[in-house]
Design a protein around this motif. Structure first.
Motif, PDB file in Angstrom:
ATOM      1  N   ALA A 196       0.845  -1.195   0.000  1.00  0.00           N
ATOM      2  CA  ALA A 196       0.000   0.000   0.000  1.00  0.00           C
ATOM      3  C   ALA A 196       0.879   1.243   0.000  1.00  0.00           C
ATOM      4  CB  ALA A 196      -0.902   0.004   1.233  1.00  0.00           C
ATOM      5  N   TYR A 197       0.546   2.206  -0.841  1.00  0.00           N
ATOM      6  CA  TYR A 197       1.272   3.467  -0.926  1.00  0.00           C
ATOM      7  C   TYR A 197       1.103   4.235   0.377  1.00  0.00           C
ATOM      8  CZ  TYR A 197       2.316   8.253  -2.399  1.00  0.00           C
ATOM      9  OH  TYR A 197       2.821   9.518  -2.490  1.00  0.00           O
ATOM     10  N   VAL A 198       2.218   4.754   0.917  1.00  0.00           N
ATOM     11  CA  VAL A 198       2.140   5.531   2.148  1.00  0.00           C
ATOM     12  C   VAL A 198       2.703   6.944   2.000  1.00  0.00           C
ATOM     13  CG1 VAL A 198       2.114   3.539   3.690  1.00  0.00           C
ATOM     14  CG2 VAL A 198       4.300   4.584   3.080  1.00  0.00           C
ATOM     15  N   GLY A 199       3.399   7.230   0.919  1.00  0.00           N
ATOM     16  CA  GLY A 199       3.920   8.578   0.736  1.00  0.00           C
ATOM     17  C   GLY A 199       5.116   8.600  -0.189  1.00  0.00           C
ATOM     18  N   ARG A 200       5.725   9.780  -0.279  1.00  0.00           N
ATOM     19  CA  ARG A 200       6.913   9.920  -1.118  1.00  0.00           C
ATOM     20  C   ARG A 200       7.901  10.839  -0.422  1.00  0.00           C
ATOM     21  NH1 ARG A 200       7.902  14.506  -3.856  1.00  0.00           N
ATOM     22  NH2 ARG A 200       6.285  16.070  -3.988  1.00  0.00           N
ATOM     23  N   THR A 201       9.127  10.781  -0.888  1.00  0.00           N
ATOM     24  CA  THR A 201      10.154  11.656  -0.343  1.00  0.00           C
ATOM     25  C   THR A 201      10.010  13.043  -0.965  1.00  0.00           C
ATOM     26  OG1 THR A 201      11.771  11.176  -2.081  1.00  0.00           O
ATOM     27  CG2 THR A 201      11.776   9.725  -0.145  1.00  0.00           C
ATOM     28  N   THR A 202      10.704  14.003  -0.378  1.00  0.00           N
ATOM     29  CA  THR A 202      10.872  15.283  -1.055  1.00  0.00           C
ATOM     30  C   THR A 202      11.887  15.056  -2.173  1.00  0.00           C
ATOM     31  OG1 THR A 202      12.620  15.914   0.480  1.00  0.00           O
ATOM     32  CG2 THR A 202      10.376  16.627   1.027  1.00  0.00           C
ATOM     33  N   THR A 203      12.106  16.045  -2.996  1.00  0.00           N
ATOM     34  CA  THR A 203      13.095  15.906  -4.069  1.00  0.00           C
ATOM     35  C   THR A 203      14.471  15.655  -3.461  1.00  0.00           C
ATOM     36  OG1 THR A 203      11.824  17.369  -5.487  1.00  0.00           O
ATOM     37  CG2 THR A 203      14.117  17.022  -6.082  1.00  0.00           C
ATOM     38  N   LEU A 204      15.116  14.608  -3.945  1.00  0.00           N
ATOM     39  CA  LEU A 204      16.423  14.233  -3.415  1.00  0.00           C
ATOM     40  C   LEU A 204      17.518  15.101  -4.026  1.00  0.00           C
ATOM     41  CD1 LEU A 204      16.110  10.350  -3.774  1.00  0.00           C
ATOM     42  CD2 LEU A 204      15.785  11.705  -1.701  1.00  0.00           C
ATOM     43  N   PRO A 205      18.434  15.600  -3.210  1.00  0.00           N
ATOM     44  CA  PRO A 205      19.614  16.255  -3.778  1.00  0.00           C
ATOM     45  C   PRO A 205      20.376  15.244  -4.640  1.00  0.00           C
ATOM     46  CG  PRO A 205      19.444  16.709  -1.432  1.00  0.00           C
ATOM     47  CD  PRO A 205      18.441  15.640  -1.753  1.00  0.00           C
ATOM     48  N   ARG A 206      21.118  15.708  -5.600  1.00  0.00           N
ATOM     49  CA  ARG A 206      21.814  14.801  -6.528  1.00  0.00           C
ATOM     50  C   ARG A 206      22.694  13.778  -5.815  1.00  0.00           C
ATOM     51  NH1 ARG A 206      20.183  16.373 -11.234  1.00  0.00           N
ATOM     52  NH2 ARG A 206      20.109  18.536 -11.898  1.00  0.00           N
ATOM     53  N   ALA A 207      23.407  14.196  -4.784  1.00  0.00           N
ATOM     54  CA  ALA A 207      24.288  13.261  -4.072  1.00  0.00           C
ATOM     55  C   ALA A 207      23.485  12.149  -3.405  1.00  0.00           C
ATOM     56  CB  ALA A 207      25.124  14.007  -3.031  1.00  0.00           C
ATOM     57  N   GLU A 208      22.340  12.489  -2.815  1.00  0.00           N
ATOM     58  CA  GLU A 208      21.504  11.460  -2.181  1.00  0.00           C
ATOM     59  C   GLU A 208      20.886  10.548  -3.230  1.00  0.00           C
ATOM     60  OE1 GLU A 208      18.724  13.203   0.528  1.00  0.00           O
ATOM     61  OE2 GLU A 208      20.321  14.004   1.795  1.00  0.00           O
ATOM     62  N   GLY A 209      20.457  11.121  -4.362  1.00  0.00           N
ATOM     63  CA  GLY A 209      19.919  10.303  -5.447  1.00  0.00           C
ATOM     64  C   GLY A 209      20.951   9.308  -5.954  1.00  0.00           C
ATOM     65  N   ALA A 210      22.192   9.764  -6.081  1.00  0.00           N
ATOM     66  CA  ALA A 210      23.268   8.876  -6.531  1.00  0.00           C
ATOM     67  C   ALA A 210      23.519   7.773  -5.511  1.00  0.00           C
ATOM     68  CB  ALA A 210      24.539   9.682  -6.777  1.00  0.00           C
ATOM     69  N   ALA A 211      23.439   8.108  -4.222  1.00  0.00           N
ATOM     70  CA  ALA A 211      23.629   7.095  -3.181  1.00  0.00           C
ATOM     71  C   ALA A 211      22.520   6.047  -3.239  1.00  0.00           C
ATOM     72  CB  ALA A 211      23.675   7.748  -1.808  1.00  0.00           C
ATOM     73  N   VAL A 212      21.275   6.492  -3.430  1.00  0.00           N
ATOM     74  CA  VAL A 212      20.142   5.564  -3.538  1.00  0.00           C
ATOM     75  C   VAL A 212      20.291   4.699  -4.787  1.00  0.00           C
ATOM     76  CG1 VAL A 212      17.656   5.424  -3.949  1.00  0.00           C
ATOM     77  CG2 VAL A 212      18.543   6.952  -2.192  1.00  0.00           C
ATOM     78  N   ALA A 213      20.748   5.303  -5.887  1.00  0.00           N
ATOM     79  CA  ALA A 213      20.906   4.555  -7.140  1.00  0.00           C
ATOM     80  C   ALA A 213      21.800   3.343  -6.941  1.00  0.00           C
ATOM     81  CB  ALA A 213      21.464   5.463  -8.230  1.00  0.00           C
ATOM     82  N   GLY A 214      22.809   3.484  -6.092  1.00  0.00           N
ATOM     83  CA  GLY A 214      23.705   2.366  -5.832  1.00  0.00           C
ATOM     84  C   GLY A 214      23.067   1.233  -5.056  1.00  0.00           C
ATOM     85  N   LEU A 215      21.908   1.478  -4.449  1.00  0.00           N
ATOM     86  CA  LEU A 215      21.209   0.454  -3.672  1.00  0.00           C
ATOM     87  C   LEU A 215      20.113  -0.255  -4.466  1.00  0.00           C
ATOM     88  CD1 LEU A 215      20.772   2.492  -0.370  1.00  0.00           C
ATOM     89  CD2 LEU A 215      22.503   0.747  -0.866  1.00  0.00           C
ATOM     90  N   LEU A 216      19.764   0.278  -5.631  1.00  0.00           N
ATOM     91  CA  LEU A 216      18.688  -0.318  -6.420  1.00  0.00           C
ATOM     92  C   LEU A 216      19.117  -1.671  -6.976  1.00  0.00           C
ATOM     93  CD1 LEU A 216      17.511   2.819  -8.403  1.00  0.00           C
ATOM     94  CD2 LEU A 216      16.419   1.789  -6.400  1.00  0.00           C
ATOM     95  N   LYS A 217      18.185  -2.579  -7.020  1.00  0.00           N
ATOM     96  CA  LYS A 217      18.454  -3.903  -7.565  1.00  0.00           C
ATOM     97  C   LYS A 217      17.950  -3.956  -9.000  1.00  0.00           C
ATOM     98  CE  LYS A 217      18.196  -6.024  -3.089  1.00  0.00           C
ATOM     99  NZ  LYS A 217      17.582  -7.001  -2.229  1.00  0.00           N
ATOM    100  N   HIS A 218      18.803  -4.398  -9.924  1.00  0.00           N
ATOM    101  CA  HIS A 218      18.430  -4.484 -11.331  1.00  0.00           C
ATOM    102  C   HIS A 218      17.998  -5.902 -11.663  1.00  0.00           C
ATOM    103  CE1 HIS A 218      19.864  -0.462 -12.457  1.00  0.00           C
ATOM    104  NE2 HIS A 218      20.643  -0.633 -11.409  1.00  0.00           N
ATOM    105  N   ARG A 219      16.905  -6.012 -12.404  1.00  0.00           N
ATOM    106  CA  ARG A 219      16.410  -7.322 -12.836  1.00  0.00           C
ATOM    107  C   ARG A 219      17.228  -7.808 -14.025  1.00  0.00           C
ATOM    108  NH1 ARG A 219      10.653  -4.712 -12.684  1.00  0.00           N
ATOM    109  NH2 ARG A 219      10.093  -5.085 -10.526  1.00  0.00           N
ATOM    110  N   LYS A 220      17.096  -9.075 -14.354  1.00  0.00           N
ATOM    111  CA  LYS A 220      17.832  -9.651 -15.476  1.00  0.00           C
ATOM    112  C   LYS A 220      17.489  -8.988 -16.803  1.00  0.00           C
ATOM    113  CE  LYS A 220      18.533 -14.114 -13.333  1.00  0.00           C
ATOM    114  NZ  LYS A 220      18.263 -15.549 -13.370  1.00  0.00           N
ATOM    115  N   ASP A 221      16.253  -8.446 -16.921  1.00  0.00           N
ATOM    116  CA  ASP A 221      15.860  -7.810 -18.185  1.00  0.00           C
ATOM    117  C   ASP A 221      16.338  -6.356 -18.275  1.00  0.00           C
ATOM    118  OD1 ASP A 221      14.144  -6.416 -16.521  1.00  0.00           O
ATOM    119  OD2 ASP A 221      12.313  -7.116 -17.467  1.00  0.00           O
ATOM    120  N   GLY A 222      17.102  -5.899 -17.282  1.00  0.00           N
ATOM    121  CA  GLY A 222      17.657  -4.557 -17.311  1.00  0.00           C
ATOM    122  C   GLY A 222      16.810  -3.502 -16.620  1.00  0.00           C
ATOM    123  N   THR A 223      15.566  -3.850 -16.247  1.00  0.00           N
ATOM    124  CA  THR A 223      14.737  -2.888 -15.528  1.00  0.00           C
ATOM    125  C   THR A 223      15.130  -2.881 -14.059  1.00  0.00           C
ATOM    126  OG1 THR A 223      12.993  -4.521 -15.122  1.00  0.00           O
ATOM    127  CG2 THR A 223      12.797  -3.190 -17.128  1.00  0.00           C
TER     128      THR A 223
END
Length: 72
Positions: free
Chosen positions: A33-60
């Motif tokens: 269930a959706y509970v909310g969203r973050t405020t706009t992430l500063p670029r450095a925080e966005g880059a840090a989060v990007a490193g935690l994302l898991k990529h599927r085998k199809d590239g998504t």
């Protein structure tokens, strides 16, 4: 301070530089269930989060990162 875990169910921006994270929690029926969203992430925080994302085998991206979030 008390924290709870949320799931990043989606993001805005690109997987390499997320701008906001859309957050959810599982309800008692096991549905995400959706509970909310973050405020706009500063670029450095966005880059840090990007490193935690898991990529599927199809590239998504499977953005399912448990994050501690303070209540309220």
């Amino acid at each position: 301070m008390c924290h709870t875990k949320v799931i990043v169910g989606a993001l805005t921006g690109s997987p390499a530089g997320p701008r906001t994270l859309l957050l959810g929690r599982y309800d008692t029926a096991g549905q995400l269930a959706y509970v909310g969203r973050t405020t706009t992430l500063p670029r450095a925080e966005g880059a840090a989060v990007a490193g935690l994302l898991k990529h599927r085998k199809d590239g998504t991206v499977a953005p399912a990162i448990p994050l501690p979030v303070p209540p309220g």
